[in-house]
Design a protein around this motif. Structure first.
Motif, short mmCIF file in Angstrom:
data_model
loop_
_atom_site.label_atom_id
_atom_site.label_comp_id
_atom_site.label_asym_id
_atom_site.label_seq_id
_atom_site.Cartn_x
_atom_site.Cartn_y
_atom_site.Cartn_z
N GLY A 72 0.70 -1.15 -0.05
CA GLY A 72 -0.06 0.06 -0.08
C GLY A 72 0.90 1.28 -0.16
O GLY A 72 0.62 2.31 -0.60
N VAL A 73 1.78 1.27 0.80
CA VAL A 73 2.77 2.54 0.88
C VAL A 73 3.54 2.53 -0.47
O VAL A 73 3.62 3.91 -1.09
N LEU A 74 4.00 1.58 -0.74
CA LEU A 74 4.72 1.77 -2.25
C LEU A 74 3.93 2.13 -3.52
O LEU A 74 4.20 3.07 -4.16
N ILE A 75 2.62 1.56 -3.33
CA ILE A 75 1.56 2.05 -4.33
C ILE A 75 1.33 3.57 -4.29
O ILE A 75 1.01 4.25 -5.33
N LEU A 76 0.90 4.04 -3.17
CA LEU A 76 0.75 5.32 -2.76
C LEU A 76 1.68 6.15 -3.35
O LEU A 76 1.67 7.56 -3.86
N VAL A 77 3.02 5.76 -2.98
CA VAL A 77 4.07 6.67 -3.45
C VAL A 77 4.33 6.69 -4.75
O VAL A 77 4.58 7.86 -5.34
N GLY A 78 4.15 5.61 -5.46
CA GLY A 78 4.31 5.64 -6.99
C GLY A 78 3.33 6.38 -7.51
O GLY A 78 3.55 7.21 -8.62
N LEU A 79 1.95 6.17 -7.20
CA LEU A 79 0.84 7.19 -7.76
C LEU A 79 0.97 8.45 -7.45
O LEU A 79 0.71 9.53 -8.26
N SER A 80 1.68 8.83 -6.40
CA SER A 80 2.13 10.41 -6.16
C SER A 80 2.97 11.03 -7.12
O SER A 80 2.83 12.18 -7.52
N TYR A 81 3.88 10.14 -7.33
CA TYR A 81 4.92 10.85 -8.30
C TYR A 81 4.44 10.67 -9.80
O TYR A 81 4.77 11.62 -10.46
N PHE A 82 3.66 9.78 -10.06
CA PHE A 82 3.11 9.78 -11.23
C PHE A 82 2.17 11.08 -11.54
O PHE A 82 2.06 11.43 -12.61
#
Length: 274
Positions: A72-82
């Motif tokens: 969940g944390v890694l997905i949210l970080v990736g989505l924020s940068y995208f």
């Protein structure tokens, strides 16, 4: 709190704070890409705060499994940068269309001349204006209507509209019918051109036009932009059987094909030609 899937909680919290690198990249990217962002720095800062808050919420959700929290944390970080990358490269014209879609637009009303010679759409009730101010000494205005609206409230920009009808003043250029009518009309428009330049200042564009809704109706259009402000005034004048129709729209950075002006001018409709 015990380690999550073999990782100390502090490491996972560090992952959750990674979105705060977005404002830094936003600041540096123009130096690398040569492209300025269409949005202000407040956008990546807000995105970083929101994304980190969500990540910390996932980290401290104890009823989730360790693997779910890490993903969940890694997905949210990736989505924020995208999302930040998409917002940075967002084109300005798209932003202008979005802003235009969500902007406050006025209620438009049909306005009919007293002599029922024309009809036009104007924002809000259109009170009678000052007849003497339009084409002074050249046209005796019989009916002038004015209207304005401020989409962002009293402190925002103001758009002003004016329409009027009248007859030419004797000895100011006869527009009567006849084989000399085209020549006399050109001479009359030349005098109007000089008067408008004296009154409104810098001329950006002047040209002959045909009305979109009335293809056989020809006239002149002027675009003026004073040196002392961002306001632009667009004037259209049509002459039909000696009757003069005056239309103008004024507003900041206004253009003839902008909705605030285009809707007004295109709604002009002749009801009587004689």
């Amino acid at each position: 709190m015990r380690p999550v899937a073999g990782l100390p909680v502090s490491v996972l919290v560090g992952f959750a704070l990674m979105p705060f690198g977005i404002p830094l990249l936003w600041f540096v990217s123009p130096l690398v890409t040569g492209q300025e962002a269409a949005l202000s720095l407040a956008v990546p800062v807000s995105l970083a705060i929101a994304a980190s808050a969500l990540c910390l919420g996932v980290v401290y959700t104890i009823d989730w499994t360790a693997a779910t929290r890490i993903k969940g944390v890694l997905i949210l970080v990736g989505l924020s940068y995208f999302s930040a990358a998409g917002l940075f490269f967002l084109k300005k014209d798209l932003m202008d269309r979005v802003q235009k879609f969500f902007s406050v637009t006025p209620q438009w009303y049909p306005v009919t001349a007293k002599d029922r010679s024309y009809r036009i759409q104007m924002p809000f009730p259109a009170p009678e204006g000052e007849k003497e101010r339009l084409l002074r000494g050249m046209v005796r205005m019989t009916d002038v209507r004015t209207a304005q609206y401020q989409p962002d409230g009293p402190k925002g920009p103001t758009f002003r509209y004016c329409c009027g009808v009248g007859q030419t003043v004797p000895n100011a250029g006869d527009l009567a019918d006849g084989w000399l009518a085209p020549i006399r009309e050109q001479m009359w428009f030349a005098r109007v051109d000089e008067q408008l330049k004296r009154e409104f200042g810098k001329l950006v564009e002047g040209q002959s036009i045909r009305h979109r809704s009335e293809p056989d109706l020809s006239g002149r259009q002027w675009v003026f932009k004073p040196d002392n402000g961002p306001s632009v005034r667009i004037v259209q004048i049509f002459v039909v059987s000696g009757r003069v129709y005056y239309l103008s729209a004024e507003g900041p950075e206004l253009a003839p094909n902008d909705d605030p002006a285009e809707r007004f001018f295109n709604s002009f409709e002749l009801l009587a030609r004689k």
